[in-house]
Design a protein around this motif. Structure first.
Motif, PDB file in Angstrom:
ATOM      1  N   THR A 180       0.855  -1.193   0.000  1.00 29.66           N
ATOM      2  CA  THR A 180       0.000   0.000   0.000  1.00 29.66           C
ATOM      3  C   THR A 180       0.887   1.238   0.000  1.00 29.66           C
ATOM      4  O   THR A 180       2.076   1.175   0.317  1.00 29.66           O
ATOM      5  N   TYR A 181       0.270   2.390  -0.349  1.00 25.24           N
ATOM      6  CA  TYR A 181       1.064   3.606  -0.552  1.00 25.24           C
ATOM      7  C   TYR A 181       0.483   4.784   0.212  1.00 25.24           C
ATOM      8  O   TYR A 181      -0.728   4.883   0.423  1.00 25.24           O
ATOM      9  N   GLY A 182       1.395   5.667   0.640  1.00 24.92           N
ATOM     10  CA  GLY A 182       1.044   6.916   1.292  1.00 24.92           C
ATOM     11  C   GLY A 182       1.738   8.066   0.580  1.00 24.92           C
ATOM     12  O   GLY A 182       1.703   8.147  -0.649  1.00 24.92           O
ATOM     13  N   PRO A 183       2.385   8.972   1.300  1.00 26.19           N
ATOM     14  CA  PRO A 183       3.040  10.126   0.670  1.00 26.19           C
ATOM     15  C   PRO A 183       4.260   9.702  -0.149  1.00 26.19           C
ATOM     16  O   PRO A 183       4.861   8.653   0.083  1.00 26.19           O
ATOM     17  N   LYS A 184       4.645  10.554  -1.076  1.00 27.29           N
ATOM     18  CA  LYS A 184       5.766  10.266  -1.971  1.00 27.29           C
ATOM     19  C   LYS A 184       7.079  10.149  -1.201  1.00 27.29           C
ATOM     20  O   LYS A 184       7.976   9.402  -1.591  1.00 27.29           O
ATOM     21  N   ARG A 185       7.205  10.913  -0.128  1.00 26.67           N
ATOM     22  CA  ARG A 185       8.417  10.876   0.690  1.00 26.67           C
ATOM     23  C   ARG A 185       8.012  10.731   2.160  1.00 26.67           C
ATOM     24  O   ARG A 185       6.868  11.022   2.529  1.00 26.67           O
ATOM     25  N   PRO A 186       8.923  10.290   3.026  1.00 25.51           N
ATOM     26  CA  PRO A 186       8.591  10.191   4.454  1.00 25.51           C
ATOM     27  C   PRO A 186       8.199  11.549   5.026  1.00 25.51           C
ATOM     28  O   PRO A 186       8.837  12.562   4.722  1.00 25.51           O
ATOM     29  N   LEU A 187       7.139  11.555   5.849  1.00 25.59           N
ATOM     30  CA  LEU A 187       6.646  12.800   6.441  1.00 25.59           C
ATOM     31  C   LEU A 187       6.697  12.726   7.969  1.00 25.59           C
ATOM     32  O   LEU A 187       6.468  11.662   8.553  1.00 25.59           O
ATOM     33  N   HIS A 188       6.959  13.845   8.599  1.00 26.83           N
ATOM     34  CA  HIS A 188       6.940  13.962  10.055  1.00 26.83           C
ATOM     35  C   HIS A 188       5.538  13.605  10.555  1.00 26.83           C
ATOM     36  O   HIS A 188       4.541  14.191  10.115  1.00 26.83           O
ATOM     37  N   SER A 189       5.475  12.644  11.486  1.00 31.18           N
ATOM     38  CA  SER A 189       4.167  12.148  11.897  1.00 31.18           C
ATOM     39  C   SER A 189       3.384  13.163  12.720  1.00 31.18           C
ATOM     40  O   SER A 189       2.154  13.087  12.784  1.00 31.18           O
ATOM     41  N   GLY A 210     -11.866  -0.957  -2.433  1.00 27.97           N
ATOM     42  CA  GLY A 210     -11.585   0.366  -2.964  1.00 27.97           C
ATOM     43  C   GLY A 210     -10.206   0.576  -3.548  1.00 27.97           C
ATOM     44  O   GLY A 210      -9.817   1.717  -3.853  1.00 27.97           O
ATOM     45  N   TYR A 211      -9.471  -0.496  -3.764  1.00 27.17           N
ATOM     46  CA  TYR A 211      -8.113  -0.353  -4.267  1.00 27.17           C
ATOM     47  C   TYR A 211      -8.050  -0.470  -5.784  1.00 27.17           C
ATOM     48  O   TYR A 211      -8.742  -1.294  -6.392  1.00 27.17           O
ATOM     49  N   TRP A 212      -7.193   0.363  -6.364  1.00 22.54           N
ATOM     50  CA  TRP A 212      -6.792   0.198  -7.768  1.00 22.54           C
ATOM     51  C   TRP A 212      -5.557  -0.691  -7.767  1.00 22.54           C
ATOM     52  O   TRP A 212      -4.595  -0.449  -7.038  1.00 22.54           O
ATOM     53  N   LEU A 213      -5.600  -1.775  -8.550  1.00 18.85           N
ATOM     54  CA  LEU A 213      -4.543  -2.782  -8.494  1.00 18.85           C
ATOM     55  C   LEU A 213      -3.523  -2.611  -9.614  1.00 18.85           C
ATOM     56  O   LEU A 213      -3.869  -2.270 -10.746  1.00 18.85           O
ATOM     57  N   THR A 214      -2.281  -2.894  -9.270  1.00 21.33           N
ATOM     58  CA  THR A 214      -1.218  -2.887 -10.251  1.00 21.33           C
ATOM     59  C   THR A 214      -0.201  -3.950  -9.866  1.00 21.33           C
ATOM     60  O   THR A 214      -0.020  -4.250  -8.679  1.00 21.33           O
ATOM     61  N   ALA A 215       0.460  -4.527 -10.871  1.00 21.19           N
ATOM     62  CA  ALA A 215       1.506  -5.511 -10.600  1.00 21.19           C
ATOM     63  C   ALA A 215       2.881  -4.859 -10.523  1.00 21.19           C
ATOM     64  O   ALA A 215       3.865  -5.517 -10.192  1.00 21.19           O
ATOM     65  N   ASN A 216       2.941  -3.562 -10.812  1.00 24.15           N
ATOM     66  CA  ASN A 216       4.211  -2.840 -10.855  1.00 24.15           C
ATOM     67  C   ASN A 216       4.202  -1.688  -9.858  1.00 24.15           C
ATOM     68  O   ASN A 216       3.141  -1.267  -9.369  1.00 24.15           O
ATOM     69  N   THR A 217       5.371  -1.160  -9.572  1.00 24.95           N
ATOM     70  CA  THR A 217       5.446   0.013  -8.701  1.00 24.95           C
ATOM     71  C   THR A 217       4.748   1.178  -9.395  1.00 24.95           C
ATOM     72  O   THR A 217       5.079   1.525 -10.528  1.00 24.95           O
ATOM     73  N   PRO A 218       3.760   1.787  -8.761  1.00 28.20           N
ATOM     74  CA  PRO A 218       2.973   2.834  -9.432  1.00 28.20           C
ATOM     75  C   PRO A 218       3.777   4.110  -9.643  1.00 28.20           C
ATOM     76  O   PRO A 218       4.678   4.454  -8.871  1.00 28.20           O
ATOM     77  N   THR A 219       3.442   4.797 -10.711  1.00 24.93           N
ATOM     78  CA  THR A 219       4.055   6.097 -10.990  1.00 24.93           C
ATOM     79  C   THR A 219       3.385   7.174 -10.132  1.00 24.93           C
ATOM     80  O   THR A 219       2.320   6.956  -9.544  1.00 24.93           O
ATOM     81  N   ASP A 220       3.997   8.352 -10.101  1.00 19.75           N
ATOM     82  CA  ASP A 220       3.392   9.471  -9.363  1.00 19.75           C
ATOM     83  C   ASP A 220       2.009   9.786  -9.920  1.00 19.75           C
ATOM     84  O   ASP A 220       1.072  10.082  -9.167  1.00 19.75           O
ATOM     85  N   GLU A 221       1.863   9.751 -11.229  1.00 16.53           N
ATOM     86  CA  GLU A 221       0.578  10.061 -11.845  1.00 16.53           C
ATOM     87  C   GLU A 221      -0.485   9.050 -11.444  1.00 16.53           C
ATOM     88  O   GLU A 221      -1.636   9.421 -11.179  1.00 16.53           O
ATOM     89  N   GLU A 222      -0.116   7.768 -11.393  1.00 19.49           N
ATOM     90  CA  GLU A 222      -1.085   6.745 -10.984  1.00 19.49           C
ATOM     91  C   GLU A 222      -1.483   6.925  -9.520  1.00 19.49           C
ATOM     92  O   GLU A 222      -2.652   6.724  -9.162  1.00 19.49           O
ATOM     93  N   VAL A 237      -4.158   2.755  -3.769  1.00 16.62           N
ATOM     94  CA  VAL A 237      -3.402   1.949  -4.731  1.00 16.62           C
ATOM     95  C   VAL A 237      -2.803   0.744  -4.010  1.00 16.62           C
ATOM     96  O   VAL A 237      -2.269   0.863  -2.902  1.00 16.62           O
ATOM     97  N   LEU A 238      -2.904  -0.426  -4.645  1.00 12.23           N
ATOM     98  CA  LEU A 238      -2.348  -1.654  -4.070  1.00 12.23           C
ATOM     99  C   LEU A 238      -1.537  -2.379  -5.140  1.00 12.23           C
ATOM    100  O   LEU A 238      -2.061  -2.749  -6.192  1.00 12.23           O
ATOM    101  N   LYS A 239      -0.255  -2.543  -4.858  1.00 15.45           N
ATOM    102  CA  LYS A 239       0.562  -3.379  -5.743  1.00 15.45           C
ATOM    103  C   LYS A 239       0.409  -4.833  -5.305  1.00 15.45           C
ATOM    104  O   LYS A 239       0.647  -5.174  -4.143  1.00 15.45           O
ATOM    105  N   VAL A 240      -0.002  -5.682  -6.231  1.00 17.33           N
ATOM    106  CA  VAL A 240      -0.251  -7.095  -5.944  1.00 17.33           C
ATOM    107  C   VAL A 240       0.722  -7.917  -6.783  1.00 17.33           C
ATOM    108  O   VAL A 240       0.613  -7.973  -8.008  1.00 17.33           O
TER     109      VAL A 240
END
Length: 510
Positions: free
Chosen positions: A246-255, A389-401, A408-411
């Motif tokens: 699963t994915y969150g922000p593009k870079r690590p963020l201060h919690s 509610g997930y959009w599935l991909t077999a690859n690492t998603p791009t920023d646009e995706e 987004v869920l990479k499976v």
């Protein structure tokens, strides 16, 4: 049809095959006593060879060692490959024998994290107990000194699965010394990539099935029953692996600055995993259990006849509770399982940081039962993920995706999984094998409908026309796949005796 209980548990205590019970058993026992040092030294040498399937050079070295070892017992063999690790196909022809037994074992092992072992995984070490029970190192006995049968040899593949090679050859040696001729021709297929999922086995069988035809295929892998009683197993669960990210922000963020606002991939993945099973561990994914058939009366009778070990196992493993709503272990492993093998989404303990990570990943092990297919499992779980509610991909998603989709869920479905297998506990071949094993010591052999682990048996079922039965020899607490893997010496001695009984009696007329 004779009932399983009446034949397998009661009537099999008497046997017309008196060859083994009348004297050969004592001869085998004497042989083990006289040759224990050599047998253990051979095992020690084989266990000293690193054997992770991904390292082809190591596996070739193992194959050469085994080929030389079995050649001295009259086997002709060839090492074959279909682009992966090597397989060994071998045969020993017995004059006058009209039946053939094919034996499967594998000689590769799981990868090791040597820093987690109490002793180096490829430096076999003798101990007087398990590590968990405070086992101490025992010096290797010198000539004239004996071996305590409760001692254990610690090394990768000690329990899973190099022991059958040593035990089978020792059985053949013992019979020769005792001037007892095997009643069957003996064939071997030794797998060099089982722990990697046997990814090329289908091609090996396609090319070499003609060399493997037999009257019985014995799968010599897996742990014995927790009661330590001799056992035959008639099925295995299938296995698949999937990695979920699963994915969150593009870079690590201060919690502190972004917590409650930026989606946390750890939270999302935890919620997704929690919706797959209830609190008793039962799978609740819609449609996942639709293909599962119920336990047959014969299978239930076999389960009910097994020693009840759940309480002892809870104590051994320091468990205050178990999954499954109170059902016993042997019944629960007849069902599918979804197991979270690992979770990675940031550090813990001293490595923890106050950040929201860009992604979180979990690896799942899926255990299948007969009638379930990998294709149906993939379709069912993918539909479940989409329903959540997930959009599935077999690859690492791009920023646009990532921007285009709320969740987004990479499976990643891993190749090389196994289908399930289960055979008839009351077949003529099963009844004969039960009788033979019971003749070893006049005690009943436990009959188990399935083991919880997985083996590539379904490929053999498709390629060969032979009954398939599992004959496990390793102690249940052998730590297979994990640190401090071991084999109890008594299990090795018992295996020699059991193999000798099969070789001397299976080819005799009923």
């Amino acid at each position: 049809m004779k009932s399983l209980l009446s034949f397998g548990i009661i009537c099999a205590l008497t046997t017309s095959s008196a060859v083994f019970a009348s004297g050969a058993s004592k001869s085998i026992e004497d042989y083990i006593g006289d040759n224990a040092h050599r047998i253990v030294e051979d095992f020690r040498d084989l266990l000293s060879l690193p054997n992770v399937a991904a390292n082809r050079a190591d596996m070739d070295k193992n194959a050469r060692w085994i080929t030389d070892y079995i050649a001295s017992r009259g086997f002709t063999s060839e090492t074959v490959s279909a682009g992966g690790a090597p397989y060994i196909i071998a045969e020993k022809t017995i004059p006058g024998a009209t039946k053939t037994v094919l034996i499967y074992a594998h000689f590769d092992g799981q990868p090791v994290a040597a820093e987690n072992w109490a002793s180096p995984p490829f430096e076999p070490t003798l101990r007087d107990n398990t590590i968990e029970n405070g086992g101490n190192i025992v010096p290797w006995p010198k000539a004239g000194e004996g071996f305590d049968p409760e001692w254990r040899i610690f090394a990768r593949s000690a329990g899973d699965d190099k022991a059958p090679v040593i035990a089978l050859m020792a059985a053949i040696d013992a019979l020769e010394i005792s001037e007892v001729t095997p009643s069957v021709n003996i064939k071997l297929i030794l797998d060099g990539e089982e722990e990697a999922g046997s990814p090329t086995l289908d091609k090996i069988l396609e090319e070499h099935a003609g060399k493997l035809q037999s009257d019985l295929l014995l799968f010599c892998d897996g742990p014995m029953h927790q009661s330590r009683q001799r056992q035959l197993v008639f099925g295995v669960r299938g296995a698949m692996t999937v990695h979920l990210t699963t994915y969150g922000p593009k870079r690590p963020l201060h919690s502190g600055h972004y917590g409650n606002w930026a989606p946390n991939p750890n939270d999302r993945l935890i919620h997704l995993l929690a919706k797959m099973k209830d609190e008793e561990g039962r799978i609740i994914v819609s449609g996942y259990l639709d293909d599962v058939r119920g336990i047959t009366p014969a299978e239930q009778a076999a389960i009910d006849s097994l020693p009840q070990m759940d309480d002892a196992l809870k104590d051994e493993l320091a468990l205050g509770d178990t999954d499954g709503g109170g059902k016993r272990l042997e019944e629960l492993i007849m069902s599918p399982a979804i197991v979270v093998k690992g979770f990675e989404g940031g550090g813990t303990g001293s490595k923890s940081r106050n950040i929201i990570m860009p992604s979180a990943t979990a690896s799942l092990n899926l255990r299948l039962v007969p009638a379930q297919t990998p294709e149906r499992v993939i379709a069912t779980l993918n539909k479940f993920f989409e329903t959540e509610g997930y959009w599935l991909t077999a690859n690492t998603p791009t920023d646009e995706e990532l921007k285009q989709h709320e969740k987004v869920l990479k499976v990643e479905w891993v190749d090389g999984g196994y289908g399930a297998f289960r055979s008839d506990l009351d077949s003529p071949t099963a009844r004969k094998l039960i009788t033979i094993l019971n003749s070893v010591d006049q005690k009943p052999t436990l009959l188990t409908p399935t083991m919880g682990g997985s083996l590539p048996i379904y490929l053999f079922e498709e390629a060969l026309d032979a009954p398939i039965i599992l004959l496990p020899i390793a102690n249940h607490d052998n730590n297979q796949h994990g640190r401090n893997e071991n084999l109890r010496l008594q299990n090795l001695w018992d295996a020699i005796e059991i193999y000798a009984a099969v070789l001397t009696q299976f080819g005799l007329e009923d």
